[in-house]
Design a protein around this motif. Structure first.
Motif, PDB file in Angstrom:
ATOM      1  N   GLN A   1       0.844  -1.196   0.000  1.00 44.04           N
ATOM      2  CA  GLN A   1       0.000   0.000   0.000  1.00 44.04           C
ATOM      3  C   GLN A   1       0.880   1.246   0.000  1.00 44.04           C
ATOM      4  N   PHE A   2       0.567   2.168  -0.902  1.00 42.83           N
ATOM      5  CA  PHE A   2       1.230   3.469  -0.927  1.00 42.83           C
ATOM      6  C   PHE A   2       0.247   4.506  -0.395  1.00 42.83           C
ATOM      7  N   PRO A   3       0.521   5.116   0.744  1.00 47.07           N
ATOM      8  CA  PRO A   3      -0.378   6.167   1.243  1.00 47.07           C
ATOM      9  C   PRO A   3      -0.260   7.431   0.391  1.00 47.07           C
ATOM     10  N   ALA A   4      -1.172   8.343   0.587  1.00 50.01           N
ATOM     11  CA  ALA A   4      -1.076   9.621  -0.112  1.00 50.01           C
ATOM     12  C   ALA A   4       0.258  10.276   0.224  1.00 50.01           C
ATOM     13  N   GLY A   5       0.866  10.896  -0.747  1.00 49.88           N
ATOM     14  CA  GLY A   5       2.161  11.534  -0.541  1.00 49.88           C
ATOM     15  C   GLY A   5       3.112  11.186  -1.661  1.00 49.88           C
ATOM     16  N   ARG A   6       4.407  11.301  -1.376  1.00 48.60           N
ATOM     17  CA  ARG A   6       5.437  10.908  -2.327  1.00 48.60           C
ATOM     18  C   ARG A   6       6.064   9.621  -1.821  1.00 48.60           C
ATOM     19  N   ASN A   7       5.915   8.539  -2.613  1.00 43.29           N
ATOM     20  CA  ASN A   7       6.416   7.229  -2.211  1.00 43.29           C
ATOM     21  C   ASN A   7       7.202   6.614  -3.356  1.00 43.29           C
ATOM     22  N   ILE A   8       8.471   6.367  -3.136  1.00 46.04           N
ATOM     23  CA  ILE A   8       9.317   5.725  -4.142  1.00 46.04           C
ATOM     24  C   ILE A   8      10.096   4.608  -3.460  1.00 46.04           C
ATOM     25  N   ARG A   9       9.953   3.394  -4.013  1.00 51.25           N
ATOM     26  CA  ARG A   9      10.670   2.244  -3.478  1.00 51.25           C
ATOM     27  C   ARG A   9      11.525   1.645  -4.594  1.00 51.25           C
ATOM     28  N   VAL A  10      12.717   1.203  -4.215  1.00 51.22           N
ATOM     29  CA  VAL A  10      13.715   0.760  -5.183  1.00 51.22           C
ATOM     30  C   VAL A  10      14.164  -0.658  -4.832  1.00 51.22           C
ATOM     31  N   ARG A  11      14.356  -1.471  -5.898  1.00 49.24           N
ATOM     32  CA  ARG A  11      14.947  -2.793  -5.671  1.00 49.24           C
ATOM     33  C   ARG A  11      15.770  -3.188  -6.884  1.00 49.24           C
ATOM     34  N   GLU A  12      16.925  -3.787  -6.615  1.00 39.53           N
ATOM     35  CA  GLU A  12      17.830  -4.176  -7.703  1.00 39.53           C
ATOM     36  C   GLU A  12      17.519  -5.595  -8.165  1.00 39.53           C
ATOM     37  N   MET A  13      17.484  -5.763  -9.491  1.00 35.92           N
ATOM     38  CA  MET A  13      17.266  -7.085 -10.084  1.00 35.92           C
ATOM     39  C   MET A  13      18.601  -7.792 -10.269  1.00 35.92           C
ATOM     40  N   ALA A  14      18.611  -9.091 -10.094  1.00 39.09           N
ATOM     41  CA  ALA A  14      19.844  -9.854 -10.268  1.00 39.09           C
ATOM     42  C   ALA A  14      20.275  -9.872 -11.730  1.00 39.09           C
ATOM     43  N   GLN A  15      19.326  -9.860 -12.644  1.00 38.83           N
ATOM     44  CA  GLN A  15      19.628  -9.880 -14.077  1.00 38.83           C
ATOM     45  C   GLN A  15      19.074  -8.610 -14.719  1.00 38.83           C
ATOM     46  N   PRO A  16      19.954  -7.736 -15.206  1.00 37.82           N
ATOM     47  CA  PRO A  16      19.474  -6.476 -15.778  1.00 37.82           C
ATOM     48  C   PRO A  16      18.818  -6.679 -17.141  1.00 37.82           C
ATOM     49  N   ILE A  17      18.070  -5.691 -17.574  1.00 40.27           N
ATOM     50  CA  ILE A  17      17.560  -5.645 -18.942  1.00 40.27           C
ATOM     51  C   ILE A  17      18.635  -4.964 -19.772  1.00 40.27           C
ATOM     52  N   ASP A  18      19.299  -5.722 -20.618  1.00 47.10           N
ATOM     53  CA  ASP A  18      20.470  -5.240 -21.348  1.00 47.10           C
ATOM     54  C   ASP A  18      20.057  -4.781 -22.740  1.00 47.10           C
TER      55      ASP A  18
END
Length: 550
Positions: free
Chosen positions: A354-371
């Motif tokens: 759930q993203f509440p009202a406001g500014r919400n940015i979440r980041v996660r690194e993938m093991a295999q990039p899109i090349d």
């Protein structure tokens, strides 16, 4: 070069009416009569449509300097009307134009050499002879010969027609509206808007008039036509549904001599798909996140599960955000049962972000990039919902001098791929803004926006396709499904929004979820994989119903 005379006003009006589907019976009759009696008018019509035809599929007598000149354009406006193609097909010889050229009237592209003209939308247990390294499901295909030893493949042409190959079969893909079979059996399905598809056979050319038909080329070289629905033009006759004809081998292009009736026993399109039994392929999924934990509030670092990740979820680092661009929340809020999910996925019940009202940015690194420096295809999907009620900002308009409150003036959701090596460099973003129109932002180019809008307060299933190439332009596609729309065994014929002919070079290994504004949002079931079926669940009951109605 000989110049084609200018089009008179009356003829130009008829051309325009045909292209815009405004022809009444009187105008249709007048246009047909003009094209069949006046070679110059026919040339002007071809020029008007900006066709680029493959004249080698035409009989020699159809070639002329005038038609050669008309075929020089590389663009084609989409135009396919069975009520025009049928009378023209029946009288084509009288004006010196082959049925193969007529099929281009239904093609959205002139078939420029090397340009993709079709998509392989299903490949089940396929063993290919040609090309030797095979064809990957989801691939865009350029004009070429395909030879299948075993398995089942379904190809969707850009003109709209689909062909299914099964077992030992060989076809040559010629243009967005034409192909040729030299062995085995194919089933062609050309629904409304795709009529005019041409299939070449050892006995001659077949023109689809809005139908489904099968063609079988035996080892002895004989050709069989089985019409399941609609009508097919062969030579100067039209074969209707429920009929099958057979032409003997060794007689060359012999449609004009007429075929002999035979038993109609070729399989239907849906039968070939059903036998292949295409199922979802979660085993091929490279990245997955289902947020399967109890409802509550968590630190992002606690979310290190799922599949295909190189670390846990996190907030942006200071160097990844502006001075006044901090998140208004720093936790992962998990809810249960906040989505209406009609598709065969666990999402929406066992936990969702759930993203509440406001500014919400979440980041996660993938093991295999899109090349983007290598050839490949990447699909992704996720569930999303926006609360019907909007959280009202505090009274008073935010000050322009207070950028930290800028989120109150936004309504934005983004599913973005970035690079950890160059965070503010090339990126690829999918999402929607206040008008809820799906959009794509590729690199630094202008965004591409759809016409169709996401429904307010309703759960949607979103899916994207990324074609990345080392030497060819990159292409991306994006679409959403409402709760009453089934998920088929193959990718859609029409995407909500697409971006073509751009070029990225980066390896994008970060996934960002961004939700800004005064609306509560929910996200779940993030999937990334190499094919449609690796990220899209298929309800077997829905698929069966879809096939029965096809």
């Amino acid at each position: 070069m000989k110049q084609v005379p200018r089009i008179d006003r009356e003829l130009l009006a008829l051309f325009s009416a045909a292209a815009e589907d405004r022809l009444d019976a009187e105008k249709l009759s007048k246009l047909e009569s003009k094209l069949l009696s006046d070679p110059t008018a026919l040339v002007q019509y071809l020029r008007f449509q900006q066709l680029q035809a493959l004249l080698e599929v035409c009989p020699p007598e159809s070639n002329s300097p005038e038609i050669d000149a008309a075929m020089e354009g590389n663009k084609l406006l989409r135009f396919s009307r069975s009520r025009i193609l049928r009378p023209l097909a029946a009288a084509a010889a009288g004006v010196g134009i082959c049925l193969g050229v007529l099929s281009f009237l239904a093609s959205p592209s002139g078939g420029k050499a090397g340009s993709p003209i079709a998509t392989l939308i299903m490949a089940e247990a396929c063993v290919w002879e040609l090309p030797r390294d095979g064809v990957v499901e989801g691939s865009r295909i350029s004009p070429q010969k395909l030879r299948l030893s075993s398995g089942t493949a379904v190809i969707r042409f850009d003109g709209g027609a689909e062909i299914a190959l099964s077992g030992d079969a060989g076809v040559a893909l010629l243009s967005p509206g034409s192909a040729e079979i030299d062995r085995g059996q194919v089933v062609v399905r050309a629904e409304s808007g795709a009529d005019g598809f041409r299939l070449g056979t050892p006995a001659g050319d077949l023109i689809d008039l809005g139908t489904e038909f099968a063609v079988r080329v035996t080892e002895e070289g004989s050709t069989e036509l089985h019409v399941h629905e609609g009508e097919v033009a062969s030579g100067d006759e039209v074969v209707s549904a429920g009929h099958a004809l057979r032409w003997a081998s060794g007689e060359g292009k012999n449609f004009a001599r007429g075929g002999k009736p035979t038993v109609i026993d070729a399989p239907r399109f849906r039968d070939l798909v059903k036998r292949a039994n295409p199922r979802e392929r979660p085993d091929l999924m490279r990245v997955y996140e289902g947020f399967h934990v109890g409802a509550g509030t968590y630190d992002p670092a606690e979310f290190d599960g799922g599949k295909g990740w190189a670390g846990s979820w996190r907030l942006r680092r200071p160097e990844e955000r502006g001075r006044h661009n901090a998140d208004t929340s720093e936790e992962m809020v998990i809810d249960h049962g906040a989505m209406e999910v009609t598709w065969p996925v666990r999402g929406g019940r066992l936990g969702m972000l759930q993203f509440p009202a406001g500014r919400n940015i979440r980041v996660r690194e993938m093991a295999q990039p899109i090349d983007f420096g290598r050839d490949g295809i990447t699909y992704f999907s996720f569930l999303a919902a926006e609360a019907a009620e909007v959280v009202k900002p505090e009274a008073g308009k935010p000050s322009e001098a207070d950028p930290g409150e800028a989120w109150k003036r936004k309504h934005d959701f983004r599913f973005t791929f970035r690079s950890s090596e160059d965070y503010f460099g090339e990126s690829l973003s999918f999402g929607w803004s206040e008008k809820r129109r799906p959009r794509i932002q590729a690199g630094f180019a202008a965004s591409h926006q759809a016409i169709r809008r996401l429904p307010a307060g309703e759960t949607v299933f979103l899916v994207g396709k990324i074609i990345h190439s080392e030497h060819q332009p990159d292409q991306v596609f994006f679409r959403f499904y409402r709760v009453d729309e089934p998920l088929d065994f193959a990718e859609p014929a029409e995407w909500d929004v697409e971006a073509r002919d751009f070029d990225l070079d980066s390896e994008l290994n970060l996934l960002l979820l961004t939700a800004e504004g005064a609306t509560v949002r929910f996200v779940d079931e993030i999937r990334i994989g190499p094919s449609w079926r690796s990220v899209t669940p298929i309800d077997r009951k829905i698929r069966s119903n879809s096939e029965d109605n096809s």
